[in-house]
Design a protein around this motif. Structure first.
Motif, PDB file in Angstrom:
ATOM      1  N   MET A   1       0.810  -1.224   0.000  1.00 47.09           N
ATOM      2  CA  MET A   1       0.000   0.000   0.000  1.00 47.09           C
ATOM      3  C   MET A   1       0.841   1.271   0.000  1.00 47.09           C
ATOM      4  O   MET A   1       0.342   2.334  -0.322  1.00 47.09           O
ATOM      5  CB  MET A   1      -0.874   0.050   1.257  1.00 47.09           C
ATOM      6  CG  MET A   1      -1.881  -1.009   1.367  1.00 47.09           C
ATOM      7  SD  MET A   1      -2.726  -0.774   2.949  1.00 47.09           S
ATOM      8  CE  MET A   1      -3.747  -2.204   2.952  1.00 47.09           C
ATOM      9  N   LEU A   2       2.085   1.162   0.377  1.00 44.69           N
ATOM     10  CA  LEU A   2       2.882   2.334   0.737  1.00 44.69           C
ATOM     11  C   LEU A   2       3.813   2.793  -0.376  1.00 44.69           C
ATOM     12  O   LEU A   2       4.518   1.991  -0.986  1.00 44.69           O
ATOM     13  CB  LEU A   2       3.699   1.995   1.986  1.00 44.69           C
ATOM     14  CG  LEU A   2       4.471   3.105   2.656  1.00 44.69           C
ATOM     15  CD1 LEU A   2       3.548   4.226   3.121  1.00 44.69           C
ATOM     16  CD2 LEU A   2       5.236   2.547   3.848  1.00 44.69           C
ATOM     17  N   LYS A   3       3.807   4.084  -0.599  1.00 43.68           N
ATOM     18  CA  LYS A   3       4.757   4.722  -1.521  1.00 43.68           C
ATOM     19  C   LYS A   3       5.241   5.996  -0.826  1.00 43.68           C
ATOM     20  O   LYS A   3       4.440   6.753  -0.280  1.00 43.68           O
ATOM     21  CB  LYS A   3       4.080   5.058  -2.842  1.00 43.68           C
ATOM     22  CG  LYS A   3       5.005   5.673  -3.854  1.00 43.68           C
ATOM     23  CD  LYS A   3       4.262   5.921  -5.167  1.00 43.68           C
ATOM     24  CE  LYS A   3       5.173   6.593  -6.174  1.00 43.68           C
ATOM     25  NZ  LYS A   3       4.445   6.928  -7.410  1.00 43.68           N
ATOM     26  N   ALA A   4       6.554   6.216  -0.858  1.00 41.99           N
ATOM     27  CA  ALA A   4       7.107   7.394  -0.194  1.00 41.99           C
ATOM     28  C   ALA A   4       8.236   7.989  -1.020  1.00 41.99           C
ATOM     29  O   ALA A   4       8.926   7.275  -1.759  1.00 41.99           O
ATOM     30  CB  ALA A   4       7.619   7.039   1.196  1.00 41.99           C
TER      31      ALA A   4
ATOM     32  N   THR B   1      13.093   6.984  -3.078  1.00 36.64           N
ATOM     33  CA  THR B   1      11.730   6.497  -3.135  1.00 36.64           C
ATOM     34  C   THR B   1      11.643   5.117  -2.495  1.00 36.64           C
ATOM     35  O   THR B   1      12.597   4.339  -2.518  1.00 36.64           O
ATOM     36  CB  THR B   1      11.215   6.398  -4.592  1.00 36.64           C
ATOM     37  OG1 THR B   1      12.108   5.576  -5.343  1.00 36.64           O
ATOM     38  CG2 THR B   1      11.106   7.760  -5.233  1.00 36.64           C
ATOM     39  N   LEU B   2      10.498   4.860  -1.945  1.00 37.65           N
ATOM     40  CA  LEU B   2      10.140   3.561  -1.398  1.00 37.65           C
ATOM     41  C   LEU B   2       8.834   3.181  -2.068  1.00 37.65           C
ATOM     42  O   LEU B   2       7.865   3.937  -2.005  1.00 37.65           O
ATOM     43  CB  LEU B   2       9.953   3.653   0.113  1.00 37.65           C
ATOM     44  CG  LEU B   2       9.202   2.519   0.809  1.00 37.65           C
ATOM     45  CD1 LEU B   2       9.957   1.219   0.685  1.00 37.65           C
ATOM     46  CD2 LEU B   2       8.950   2.864   2.262  1.00 37.65           C
ATOM     47  N   LYS B   3       8.824   2.046  -2.745  1.00 36.90           N
ATOM     48  CA  LYS B   3       7.586   1.601  -3.378  1.00 36.90           C
ATOM     49  C   LYS B   3       7.610   0.088  -3.524  1.00 36.90           C
ATOM     50  O   LYS B   3       8.676  -0.539  -3.583  1.00 36.90           O
ATOM     51  CB  LYS B   3       7.382   2.266  -4.737  1.00 36.90           C
ATOM     52  CG  LYS B   3       8.403   1.884  -5.776  1.00 36.90           C
ATOM     53  CD  LYS B   3       8.127   2.582  -7.094  1.00 36.90           C
ATOM     54  CE  LYS B   3       9.182   2.186  -8.110  1.00 36.90           C
ATOM     55  NZ  LYS B   3       8.953   2.796  -9.395  1.00 36.90           N
ATOM     56  N   TRP B   4       6.439  -0.474  -3.571  1.00 36.77           N
ATOM     57  CA  TRP B   4       6.292  -1.903  -3.747  1.00 36.77           C
ATOM     58  C   TRP B   4       6.529  -2.256  -5.203  1.00 36.77           C
ATOM     59  O   TRP B   4       5.962  -1.635  -6.101  1.00 36.77           O
ATOM     60  CB  TRP B   4       4.896  -2.346  -3.322  1.00 36.77           C
ATOM     61  CG  TRP B   4       4.691  -3.814  -3.419  1.00 36.77           C
ATOM     62  CD1 TRP B   4       4.018  -4.477  -4.398  1.00 36.77           C
ATOM     63  CD2 TRP B   4       5.166  -4.801  -2.517  1.00 36.77           C
ATOM     64  NE1 TRP B   4       4.044  -5.824  -4.156  1.00 36.77           N
ATOM     65  CE2 TRP B   4       4.748  -6.058  -2.994  1.00 36.77           C
ATOM     66  CE3 TRP B   4       5.919  -4.752  -1.350  1.00 36.77           C
ATOM     67  CZ2 TRP B   4       5.050  -7.249  -2.351  1.00 36.77           C
ATOM     68  CZ3 TRP B   4       6.211  -5.932  -0.697  1.00 36.77           C
ATOM     69  CH2 TRP B   4       5.781  -7.157  -1.197  1.00 36.77           C
ATOM     70  N   VAL B   5       7.374  -3.246  -5.456  1.00 37.00           N
ATOM     71  CA  VAL B   5       7.611  -3.732  -6.810  1.00 37.00           C
ATOM     72  C   VAL B   5       7.038  -5.150  -6.868  1.00 37.00           C
ATOM     73  O   VAL B   5       7.593  -6.085  -6.280  1.00 37.00           O
ATOM     74  CB  VAL B   5       9.113  -3.715  -7.172  1.00 37.00           C
ATOM     75  CG1 VAL B   5       9.336  -4.310  -8.557  1.00 37.00           C
ATOM     76  CG2 VAL B   5       9.648  -2.289  -7.112  1.00 37.00           C
ATOM     77  N   GLU B   6       5.918  -5.263  -7.544  1.00 35.04           N
ATOM     78  CA  GLU B   6       5.175  -6.524  -7.577  1.00 35.04           C
ATOM     79  C   GLU B   6       5.997  -7.674  -8.146  1.00 35.04           C
ATOM     80  O   GLU B   6       5.945  -8.792  -7.631  1.00 35.04           O
ATOM     81  CB  GLU B   6       3.879  -6.341  -8.375  1.00 35.04           C
ATOM     82  CG  GLU B   6       2.972  -7.542  -8.340  1.00 35.04           C
ATOM     83  CD  GLU B   6       2.483  -7.913  -6.943  1.00 35.04           C
ATOM     84  OE1 GLU B   6       2.282  -9.118  -6.707  1.00 35.04           O
ATOM     85  OE2 GLU B   6       2.325  -7.029  -6.081  1.00 35.04           O
ATOM     86  N   GLU B   7       6.779  -7.417  -9.202  1.00 38.27           N
ATOM     87  CA  GLU B   7       7.576  -8.476  -9.823  1.00 38.27           C
ATOM     88  C   GLU B   7       8.577  -9.092  -8.844  1.00 38.27           C
ATOM     89  O   GLU B   7       8.927 -10.260  -8.962  1.00 38.27           O
ATOM     90  CB  GLU B   7       8.345  -7.957 -11.057  1.00 38.27           C
ATOM     91  CG  GLU B   7       7.466  -7.418 -12.159  1.00 38.27           C
ATOM     92  CD  GLU B   7       6.962  -6.005 -11.888  1.00 38.27           C
ATOM     93  OE1 GLU B   7       7.678  -5.178 -11.272  1.00 38.27           O
ATOM     94  OE2 GLU B   7       5.812  -5.735 -12.269  1.00 38.27           O
TER      95      GLU B   7
END
Length: 111
Positions: free
Chosen positions: A75-78, A92-98
């Motif tokens: 859920m989190l992006k920064a 940046t901090l973000k979820w990488v689905e792959e």
């Protein structure tokens, strides 16, 4: 100084991830949670700016019947900008689905 700025940036991004994952969040408080995380990060030394976004789509998918869930990495992006002795870096901090991973990255803005 680039190394020190990047180190400081990593500390800030790690703080966001490790301190706030698991926080109760719902549509009633999502904006407050975003601003609270930003505010906490901005208190730290060398921080110029911080932006936090909680995915409303991910929030909606994860809501319990009680109208909330816990903040998860997906859920989190920064985005955080720090400056140490005229060296400015943005991370940046973000979820990488792959990768199924909360990926942190940076770029040097000025030095």
């Amino acid at each position: 100084m680039i190394c020190k700025a990047c180190f400081e940036l990593g500390i800030k991004l790690g703080t966001i991830f490790h301190q706030f994952i698991g926080l109760p969040v719902g549509f009633e408080n999502v904006e407050i949670v975003e601003k609270a995380i930003e505010s906490c990060v901005k208190l730290q030394p060398f921080v110029v700016d911080a932006k936090v976004e909680i995915s409303r789509d991910a929030l909606k998918r994860n809501l319990s019947k009680f109208g909330y869930t816990t903040l998860s990495p997906e859920m989190l992006k920064a985005e955080v900008v720090v400056e140490v002795e005229n060296v400015r870096v943005k991370g940046t901090l973000k979820w990488v689905e792959e990768m199924k991973y909360p990926y942190m990255d940076f770029e040097v803005i000025s030095f």
